[in-house]
Design a protein around this motif. Structure first.
Motif, PDB file in Angstrom:
ATOM      1  N   SER A   1       1.123   5.727  -6.426  1.00 31.58           N
ATOM      2  CA  SER A   1       1.043   6.690  -7.526  1.00 31.58           C
ATOM      3  C   SER A   1       0.704   8.079  -7.018  1.00 31.58           C
ATOM      4  O   SER A   1      -0.119   8.243  -6.111  1.00 31.58           O
ATOM      5  N   LYS A   2       1.376   9.071  -7.589  1.00 33.15           N
ATOM      6  CA  LYS A   2       1.060  10.470  -7.344  1.00 33.15           C
ATOM      7  C   LYS A   2       0.625  11.053  -8.680  1.00 33.15           C
ATOM      8  O   LYS A   2       1.413  11.094  -9.628  1.00 33.15           O
ATOM      9  N   PRO A   3      -0.636  11.461  -8.810  1.00 30.73           N
ATOM     10  CA  PRO A   3      -1.150  11.935 -10.100  1.00 30.73           C
ATOM     11  C   PRO A   3      -0.270  13.011 -10.726  1.00 30.73           C
ATOM     12  O   PRO A   3       0.228  13.899 -10.033  1.00 30.73           O
ATOM     13  N   GLN A   4      -0.066  12.866 -12.008  1.00 37.06           N
ATOM     14  CA  GLN A   4       0.737  13.804 -12.794  1.00 37.06           C
ATOM     15  C   GLN A   4       2.194  13.852 -12.360  1.00 37.06           C
ATOM     16  O   GLN A   4       2.916  14.781 -12.717  1.00 37.06           O
ATOM     17  N   SER A   5       2.627  12.869 -11.588  1.00 34.95           N
ATOM     18  CA  SER A   5       4.003  12.895 -11.121  1.00 34.95           C
ATOM     19  C   SER A   5       4.711  11.570 -11.367  1.00 34.95           C
ATOM     20  O   SER A   5       5.625  11.487 -12.176  1.00 34.95           O
ATOM     21  N   TYR A   6       4.312  10.498 -10.668  1.00 33.54           N
ATOM     22  CA  TYR A   6       5.014   9.221 -10.813  1.00 33.54           C
ATOM     23  C   TYR A   6       4.121   8.060 -10.395  1.00 33.54           C
ATOM     24  O   TYR A   6       3.133   8.225  -9.674  1.00 33.54           O
ATOM     25  N   THR A   7       4.491   6.893 -10.860  1.00 29.67           N
ATOM     26  CA  THR A   7       3.975   5.631 -10.339  1.00 29.67           C
ATOM     27  C   THR A   7       5.205   4.777 -10.071  1.00 29.67           C
ATOM     28  O   THR A   7       6.065   4.632 -10.944  1.00 29.67           O
ATOM     29  N   ARG A   8       5.336   4.261  -8.869  1.00 29.64           N
ATOM     30  CA  ARG A   8       6.537   3.515  -8.534  1.00 29.64           C
ATOM     31  C   ARG A   8       6.212   2.315  -7.651  1.00 29.64           C
ATOM     32  O   ARG A   8       5.147   2.242  -7.036  1.00 29.64           O
ATOM     33  N   VAL A   9       7.164   1.397  -7.604  1.00 29.61           N
ATOM     34  CA  VAL A   9       7.025   0.185  -6.801  1.00 29.61           C
ATOM     35  C   VAL A   9       7.145   0.557  -5.322  1.00 29.61           C
ATOM     36  O   VAL A   9       8.040   1.311  -4.939  1.00 29.61           O
ATOM     37  N   THR A  10       6.245   0.044  -4.516  1.00 33.41           N
ATOM     38  CA  THR A  10       6.276   0.344  -3.092  1.00 33.41           C
ATOM     39  C   THR A  10       7.432  -0.373  -2.403  1.00 33.41           C
ATOM     40  O   THR A  10       7.886  -1.426  -2.848  1.00 33.41           O
ATOM     41  N   PRO A  11       7.915   0.177  -1.301  1.00 32.22           N
ATOM     42  CA  PRO A  11       8.908  -0.540  -0.498  1.00 32.22           C
ATOM     43  C   PRO A  11       8.253  -1.737   0.188  1.00 32.22           C
ATOM     44  O   PRO A  11       7.024  -1.805   0.291  1.00 32.22           O
ATOM     45  N   VAL A  12       9.073  -2.681   0.642  1.00 32.54           N
ATOM     46  CA  VAL A  12       8.556  -3.804   1.413  1.00 32.54           C
ATOM     47  C   VAL A  12       8.435  -3.323   2.858  1.00 32.54           C
ATOM     48  O   VAL A  12       9.445  -3.125   3.549  1.00 32.54           O
ATOM     49  N   VAL A  13       7.218  -3.094   3.302  1.00 29.06           N
ATOM     50  CA  VAL A  13       6.952  -2.585   4.651  1.00 29.06           C
ATOM     51  C   VAL A  13       6.512  -3.750   5.519  1.00 29.06           C
ATOM     52  O   VAL A  13       5.482  -4.372   5.248  1.00 29.06           O
ATOM     53  N   THR A  14       7.280  -4.046   6.550  1.00 31.02           N
ATOM     54  CA  THR A  14       6.999  -5.243   7.343  1.00 31.02           C
ATOM     55  C   THR A  14       5.630  -5.198   8.014  1.00 31.02           C
ATOM     56  O   THR A  14       4.980  -6.238   8.166  1.00 31.02           O
ATOM     57  N   ALA A  15       5.173  -4.023   8.414  1.00 34.10           N
ATOM     58  CA  ALA A  15       3.842  -3.927   9.034  1.00 34.10           C
ATOM     59  C   ALA A  15       2.762  -4.337   8.045  1.00 34.10           C
ATOM     60  O   ALA A  15       1.797  -5.026   8.414  1.00 34.10           O
ATOM     61  N   ASP A  16       2.927  -3.932   6.777  1.00 36.20           N
ATOM     62  CA  ASP A  16       1.952  -4.315   5.749  1.00 36.20           C
ATOM     63  C   ASP A  16       1.992  -5.819   5.498  1.00 36.20           C
ATOM     64  O   ASP A  16       0.955  -6.461   5.307  1.00 36.20           O
ATOM     65  N   VAL A  17       3.201  -6.384   5.493  1.00 37.90           N
ATOM     66  CA  VAL A  17       3.331  -7.824   5.279  1.00 37.90           C
ATOM     67  C   VAL A  17       2.715  -8.583   6.450  1.00 37.90           C
ATOM     68  O   VAL A  17       2.024  -9.592   6.269  1.00 37.90           O
ATOM     69  N   ARG A  18       2.932  -8.085   7.660  1.00 42.68           N
ATOM     70  CA  ARG A  18       2.362  -8.735   8.840  1.00 42.68           C
ATOM     71  C   ARG A  18       0.836  -8.723   8.771  1.00 42.68           C
ATOM     72  O   ARG A  18       0.176  -9.728   9.061  1.00 42.68           O
ATOM     73  N   ASP A  19       0.263  -7.601   8.385  1.00 44.65           N
ATOM     74  CA  ASP A  19      -1.193  -7.506   8.258  1.00 44.65           C
ATOM     75  C   ASP A  19      -1.715  -8.469   7.191  1.00 44.65           C
ATOM     76  O   ASP A  19      -2.721  -9.157   7.389  1.00 44.65           O
ATOM     77  N   ALA A  20      -1.021  -8.490   6.058  1.00 43.56           N
ATOM     78  CA  ALA A  20      -1.433  -9.374   4.967  1.00 43.56           C
ATOM     79  C   ALA A  20      -1.342 -10.834   5.383  1.00 43.56           C
ATOM     80  O   ALA A  20      -2.235 -11.640   5.086  1.00 43.56           O
ATOM     81  N   ALA A  21      -0.271 -11.182   6.084  1.00 39.11           N
ATOM     82  CA  ALA A  21      -0.086 -12.568   6.518  1.00 39.11           C
ATOM     83  C   ALA A  21      -1.174 -13.000   7.486  1.00 39.11           C
ATOM     84  O   ALA A  21      -1.644 -14.149   7.447  1.00 39.11           O
ATOM     85  N   ALA A  22      -1.589 -12.092   8.364  1.00 42.19           N
ATOM     86  CA  ALA A  22      -2.652 -12.419   9.314  1.00 42.19           C
ATOM     87  C   ALA A  22      -3.960 -12.726   8.587  1.00 42.19           C
ATOM     88  O   ALA A  22      -4.663 -13.692   8.914  1.00 42.19           O
TER      89      ALA A  22
END
Length: 217
Positions: free
Chosen positions: A66-87
Motif C-alpha cells: 500500500s502507498k498512502p493516498q495512492s493505491y493498495t494492490r496485490v504483491t507480486p510472487v517474489v521467490t526470495a520472499d517465498v524461500r524465506d517463508a518456506a524456511a
C-alpha cells in the motif's frame, strides 16, 4: 423471540481477511491488481471498516502493498520472499512434529491417513483446491496436537505466501509430496519422532527445490 445479537466486529474483520486472503492465494486477485475497500466491502456484504482492517493485516503479511493516498494492490510472487517463508514454516513444522509424535493417538494418525487419501484423489483429478486443502488438513493434525500456539500462528501467517507459488506449480510439487506424506504417517504411527522430523524436513526441502525451479523461469 430472542433478540438477534450483532456480529462482533472482530468476526467481520476475520471474515474479510479470510475472503481476501483466499482470493489472493487462489489467483482470483492477481499480482499487481489494485484492490479498493469500497468495492470489496460491497462484494463481501460488509462495511468498509473491517475490509480496511483486513487490508492492514494483509499488508503486514506481505500479500498486499500500500502507498498512502495512492493505491493498495496485490504483491507480486517474489521467490526470495517465498524461500524465506518456506524456511520459517518448515522449521515450525519440524518443531511441531518433534513435540506431537509422542502425543498422537490412533485417531490422529487415522485422520492423517484420511487426509492423505483425499490429497491423492485430488492430485489425480487435478483439483488444486482439494489437494492443498487436504495437505493442510494432514499437517494441521500434527500442529494441533503439538499445541505450540506460537508455531501455529507463524505457520498460519506465512503459509499463504507459499501457497501462491504452489498453485502456480501444481503437479510438480504435489508429485513429490504424495510419497513423502505416506512415509510421514508411517513414522507417526510407529511413534518414531526422529524419523517423522526427517521426513518433514524432506517435504520442505522439496518445496525449496520448487522455489529454485521458479527462479529459472
Amino acid at each position: 423471540m430472542e433478540a438477534i445479537r450483532p456480529v462482533p466486529r472482530t468476526l467481520l474483520r476475520d471474515r474479510a481477511y479470510e475472503a481476501i486472503r483466499d482470493a489472493i492465494v487462489a489467483g482470483e486477485l492477481e499480482p499487481g491488481a489494485v484492490v479498493r475497500d469500497a468495492e470489496l466491502a460491497e462484494r463481501l456484504g460488509l462495511s468498509r471498516a473491517p475490509v480496511r482492517e483486513a487490508f492492514a493485516r494483509l499488508v503486514d503479511e506481505g500479500l498486499l502493498e500500500s502507498k498512502p493516498q495512492s493505491y493498495t494492490r496485490v504483491t507480486p510472487v517474489v521467490t526470495a520472499d517465498v524461500r524465506d517463508a518456506a524456511a520459517v514454516v518448515g522449521a515450525m513444522h519440524e518443531l511441531a512434529t518433534r513435540v506431537a509424535v509422542p502425543r498422537l493417538f490412533a485417531a490422529d494418525v487415522q485422520a492423517m491417513r484420511a487426509a492423505n487419501e483425499r490429497f491423492a484423489a485430488a492430485v489425480g483429478a487435478g483439483d488444486v483446491d482439494g489437494a492443498l486443502s487436504a495437505d493442510d488438513a494432514l499437517h494441521d493434525v500434527v500442529v494441533r496436537v503439538a499445541g505450540n500456539h506460537a508455531a501455529a500462528a507463524t505457520i498460519a501467517r506465512y503459509t499463504p505466501l507459499i501457497r501462491r507459488l504452489e498453485r502456480r506449480r501444481f503437479g510438480e510439487s504435489t508429485c513429490r509430496s504424495a510419497g513423502l506424506h505416506e512415509r510421514l504417517i508411517e513414522a507417526c504411527a510407529a511413534g518414531d519422532a526422529q524419523a517423522a522430523v526427517r521426513v518433514t524436513a524432506e517435504i520442505w526441502r522439496s518445496l525449496a527445490d520448487l522455489v529454485d525451479l521458479t527462479d529459472d523461469d
